[in-house]
Each structure stands twice: as C-alpha cells, then as structure tokens.
Write a protein that holds these residues in place. Structure first.
Motif, short mmCIF file in Angstrom:
data_model
loop_
_atom_site.label_atom_id
_atom_site.label_comp_id
_atom_site.label_asym_id
_atom_site.label_seq_id
_atom_site.Cartn_x
_atom_site.Cartn_y
_atom_site.Cartn_z
N THR A 15 -6.84 6.23 46.11
CA THR A 15 -5.97 7.20 46.78
C THR A 15 -5.61 6.72 48.18
O THR A 15 -4.45 6.84 48.61
N LYS A 18 -2.89 4.30 47.87
CA LYS A 18 -1.63 4.96 47.55
C LYS A 18 -1.04 5.64 48.78
O LYS A 18 0.17 5.64 48.98
N GLY A 96 -4.79 12.17 43.94
CA GLY A 96 -5.91 11.24 43.88
C GLY A 96 -7.26 11.81 44.21
O GLY A 96 -8.26 11.10 44.15
#
Length: 107
Positions: A15, A18, A96
């Motif tokens: 996450t 990302k 996430g």
C-alpha cells in the motif's frame, strides 16, 4: 498468528508503494481554474504545484484587482486540487489496508 502478521506487513508495504506511485501520478493531473470573466487563468497539479498563470492585458492595468483575482482564483484551484489529491490517496489507502477487527478507519 505470525503468518497473518507477516501478511499484513506485506500488504502495508504494498500500500505504501501504491500511495507513492499515486502521489507521483498526481503530479501529472492538471487542475485548471479561471476567473468568471476569463481575465486570469491558473493551472496547477493535483499535488498543488503551480504550472502556469495567464493574465490578460486588461487586468494588468489595475494592481489591486490583479491581486484580488490571484487570491480568489488560486484559492479555488487549490481547493479543487486538494479534493482530487485527498480522494485519490484515500482510495489507495483504503484499498490496501488490512482488515483488522475494530479498526474501521475509512468508513
């Protein structure tokens, strides 16, 4: 138990990657705003970096008016950019996050 913890840690790292990629992409998302009469236009990124300011000649004759226009139009553009930025980053973060009972952070 440790397998679950390791899985959550991996998901958190994924996450984070990302989120960083999204921040980088938001540098390419442009927000345009202009005064109602079109005398001033600004463009900035969704990360709130000013890319351009276009001032029509008529507005250059009145310093005080130009200053007022800059404040108004820039504030509108920054607000729009902030909304896009926050929505994009929240979506990535929510997607996430591991499912931890009792930790409904994004509801």
């Amino acid at each position: 138990m440790f397998g679950d913890l390791m899985g959550m840690m991996g998901k958190i790292k994924e996450t984070q990657a990302k989120v960083e990629a999204t921040k980088k992409r938001l540098d390419t998302v442009l927000i345009d705003e202009k005064s109602s009469d079109g005398l001033l236009e600004v463009t900035l990124t969704a990360n709130r970096k000013i890319k351009s300011i276009i001032v029509q000649d008529d507005l250059l004759q009145d310093k005080e008016m130009l200053e007022d226009y800059l404040v108004t139009v820039l504030n509108k553009a920054i607000e729009k950019a902030t909304n896009v930025n926050e929505a994009e980053l929240a979506a990535v973060a929510k997607e996430g996050m591991p499912d931890i009972p009792g930790m409904d952070l994004f509801k």
